[in-house]
Design an enzyme around this catalytic site. Structure first.
Site, PDB file in Angstrom:
ATOM      1  N   HIS A  90       0.853  -1.185   0.000  1.00 24.49           N
ATOM      2  CA  HIS A  90       0.000   0.000   0.000  1.00 24.49           C
ATOM      3  C   HIS A  90       0.885   1.231   0.000  1.00 24.49           C
ATOM      4  O   HIS A  90       1.818   1.334   0.797  1.00 24.49           O
ATOM      5  CB  HIS A  90      -0.900  -0.011   1.237  1.00 24.49           C
ATOM      6  CG  HIS A  90      -1.944   1.051   1.240  1.00 24.49           C
ATOM      7  ND1 HIS A  90      -2.907   1.156   0.261  1.00 24.49           N
ATOM      8  CD2 HIS A  90      -2.172   2.061   2.092  1.00 24.49           C
ATOM      9  CE1 HIS A  90      -3.691   2.187   0.519  1.00 24.49           C
ATOM     10  NE2 HIS A  90      -3.266   2.759   1.640  1.00 24.49           N
ATOM     11  N   ASN A 147      -3.237   8.150   4.681  1.00 27.41           N
ATOM     12  CA  ASN A 147      -3.660   7.319   3.558  1.00 27.41           C
ATOM     13  C   ASN A 147      -3.897   8.176   2.324  1.00 27.41           C
ATOM     14  O   ASN A 147      -4.245   9.290   2.373  1.00 27.41           O
ATOM     15  CB  ASN A 147      -4.947   6.583   3.926  1.00 27.41           C
ATOM     16  CG  ASN A 147      -5.222   5.450   2.975  1.00 27.41           C
ATOM     17  OD1 ASN A 147      -4.456   5.161   2.076  1.00 27.41           O
ATOM     18  ND2 ASN A 147      -6.334   4.797   3.184  1.00 27.41           N
TER      19      ASN A 147
END
Length: 133
Positions: free
Chosen positions: A112, A133
């Protein structure tokens, strides 16, 4: 970037090189203009608050670097601001809500890409990274 980078997969994931290319050629606005929401929306070129000025920021071509040490990464963040980093993701990350994440259980899921913009040390002196994020 999640909504406008059509070469990646929005909330479904993406890849470093197309993301860097997008930031260098298309740019993105500030988090104040368009705060991060964990949902896919339409690509628009105006701020969420109509009175804010929509202004794009770009990744300067030729500034891509691969850091291999903690000290290099901290130096880059301190002197030049946030950096893109990759995480190895395990199943327990889906249950993470806040605080310092520490692996507890579960299998490997994948990678990620996220933004690192700071670091600190917990009460035991262990290094942690401040991520978005």
């Amino acid at each position: 970037m999640i909504n406008c980078d059509l070469e990646n997969f929005g909330c479904g994931g993406g890849y470093f090189i197309p993301a860097i290319d997008f930031l260098a050629t298309e740019g993105t606005c500030s988090n104040k203009c368009k705060p991060y929401w964990n949902t896919k929306n339409l690509c628009t070129f105006s701020c969420d608050q109509s009175n804010d000025k929509y202004e794009k920021y770009y990744c300067k071509p030729g500034t891509f670097k691969i850091h291999t040490s903690i000290e290099e990464t901290q130096h880059e963040i301190y002197n030049n601001g946030p950096v893109m980093v990759g995480l190895v993701v395990y199943e327990d990350l889906y249950n993470y809500r806040s605080g310092v994440y520490e692996y507890t259980a579960g299998g490997y899921i994948g990678g990620h890409a996220i933004r690192a913009f700071g670091w600190g040390h917990d009460e035991d002196g262990f290094l942690y990274w401040i991520l978005q994020n």
